[in-house]
Write a protein that holds these residues in place. Structure first.
Motif, PDB file in Angstrom:
ATOM      1  N   ARG A   1       3.881   1.536  -1.249  1.00  0.00           N
ATOM      2  CA  ARG A   1       4.452   1.665  -2.591  1.00  0.00           C
ATOM      3  C   ARG A   1       3.438   2.252  -3.559  1.00  0.00           C
ATOM      4  O   ARG A   1       3.778   3.080  -4.414  1.00  0.00           O
ATOM      5  CB  ARG A   1       4.919   0.304  -3.099  1.00  0.00           C
ATOM      6  N   PHE A   2       2.209   1.821  -3.418  1.00  0.00           N
ATOM      7  CA  PHE A   2       1.138   2.317  -4.284  1.00  0.00           C
ATOM      8  C   PHE A   2       0.915   3.806  -4.038  1.00  0.00           C
ATOM      9  O   PHE A   2       0.766   4.591  -4.983  1.00  0.00           O
ATOM     10  CB  PHE A   2      -0.139   1.526  -4.000  1.00  0.00           C
ATOM     11  N   GLN A   3       0.911   4.205  -2.762  1.00  0.00           N
ATOM     12  CA  GLN A   3       0.729   5.617  -2.422  1.00  0.00           C
ATOM     13  C   GLN A   3       1.877   6.465  -2.962  1.00  0.00           C
ATOM     14  O   GLN A   3       1.664   7.572  -3.441  1.00  0.00           O
ATOM     15  CB  GLN A   3       0.641   5.789  -0.914  1.00  0.00           C
ATOM     16  N   ARG A   4       3.096   5.937  -2.872  1.00  0.00           N
ATOM     17  CA  ARG A   4       4.246   6.690  -3.372  1.00  0.00           C
ATOM     18  C   ARG A   4       4.160   6.866  -4.882  1.00  0.00           C
ATOM     19  O   ARG A   4       4.456   7.935  -5.409  1.00  0.00           O
ATOM     20  CB  ARG A   4       5.552   5.991  -2.998  1.00  0.00           C
ATOM     21  N   ALA A   5       3.712   5.841  -5.582  1.00  0.00           N
ATOM     22  CA  ALA A   5       3.611   5.903  -7.038  1.00  0.00           C
ATOM     23  C   ALA A   5       2.548   6.906  -7.477  1.00  0.00           C
ATOM     24  O   ALA A   5       2.702   7.551  -8.522  1.00  0.00           O
ATOM     25  CB  ALA A   5       3.306   4.528  -7.602  1.00  0.00           C
ATOM     26  N   THR A   6       1.485   7.033  -6.683  1.00  0.00           N
ATOM     27  CA  THR A   6       0.420   7.960  -7.054  1.00  0.00           C
ATOM     28  C   THR A   6       0.600   9.345  -6.441  1.00  0.00           C
ATOM     29  O   THR A   6      -0.233  10.225  -6.640  1.00  0.00           O
ATOM     30  CB  THR A   6      -0.955   7.405  -6.629  1.00  0.00           C
ATOM     31  N   GLY A   7       1.678   9.525  -5.676  1.00  0.00           N
ATOM     32  CA  GLY A   7       1.963  10.829  -5.090  1.00  0.00           C
ATOM     33  C   GLY A   7       1.146  11.154  -3.861  1.00  0.00           C
ATOM     34  O   GLY A   7       1.032  12.318  -3.486  1.00  0.00           O
ATOM     35  N   GLN A   8       0.574  10.158  -3.207  1.00  0.00           N
ATOM     36  CA  GLN A   8      -0.263  10.385  -2.032  1.00  0.00           C
ATOM     37  C   GLN A   8       0.443  10.050  -0.724  1.00  0.00           C
ATOM     38  O   GLN A   8      -0.154  10.175   0.342  1.00  0.00           O
ATOM     39  CB  GLN A   8      -1.534   9.552  -2.136  1.00  0.00           C
TER      40      GLN A   8
ATOM     41  N   ASN B   1       0.820  -1.210   0.000  1.00  0.00           N
ATOM     42  CA  ASN B   1       0.000   0.000   0.000  1.00  0.00           C
ATOM     43  C   ASN B   1       0.857   1.265   0.000  1.00  0.00           C
ATOM     44  O   ASN B   1       0.526   2.243  -0.677  1.00  0.00           O
ATOM     45  CB  ASN B   1      -0.953   0.011   1.190  1.00  0.00           C
TER      46      ASN B   1
END
Length: 66
Positions: free
Chosen positions: A29-36, A27
């Motif tokens: 990693r996903f947030q970092r990729a989407t800038g959140q 999660n």
């Protein structure tokens, strides 16, 4: 998470905690990729906690065999 806390856990608890941390890592990693991602230090903490749990679980497994 401290190493002493991890050492006091059973093998099943270690497995559950490892699964929880891996899910959190995904999660993050996903947030970092989407800038959140707000707390960037948490990525490092989770990665180290995973390594700590794997290390102690491995040591416990080796001592159980011996």
């Amino acid at each position: 998470m401290k190493a002493s806390d991890v050492r006091s856990m059973t093998q099943d608890e270690l497995t559950d905690e490892l699964a929880k941390l891996k899910k959190e890592q995904f999660n993050l990693r996903f947030q970092r990729a989407t800038g959140q991602l707000e707390n960037t230090a948490r990525v490092r903490q989770v990665r180290r906690d995973i390594a700590r749990i794997k290390t102690i679980a491995r040591a416990k497994a080796d001592t159980a065999k011996a």
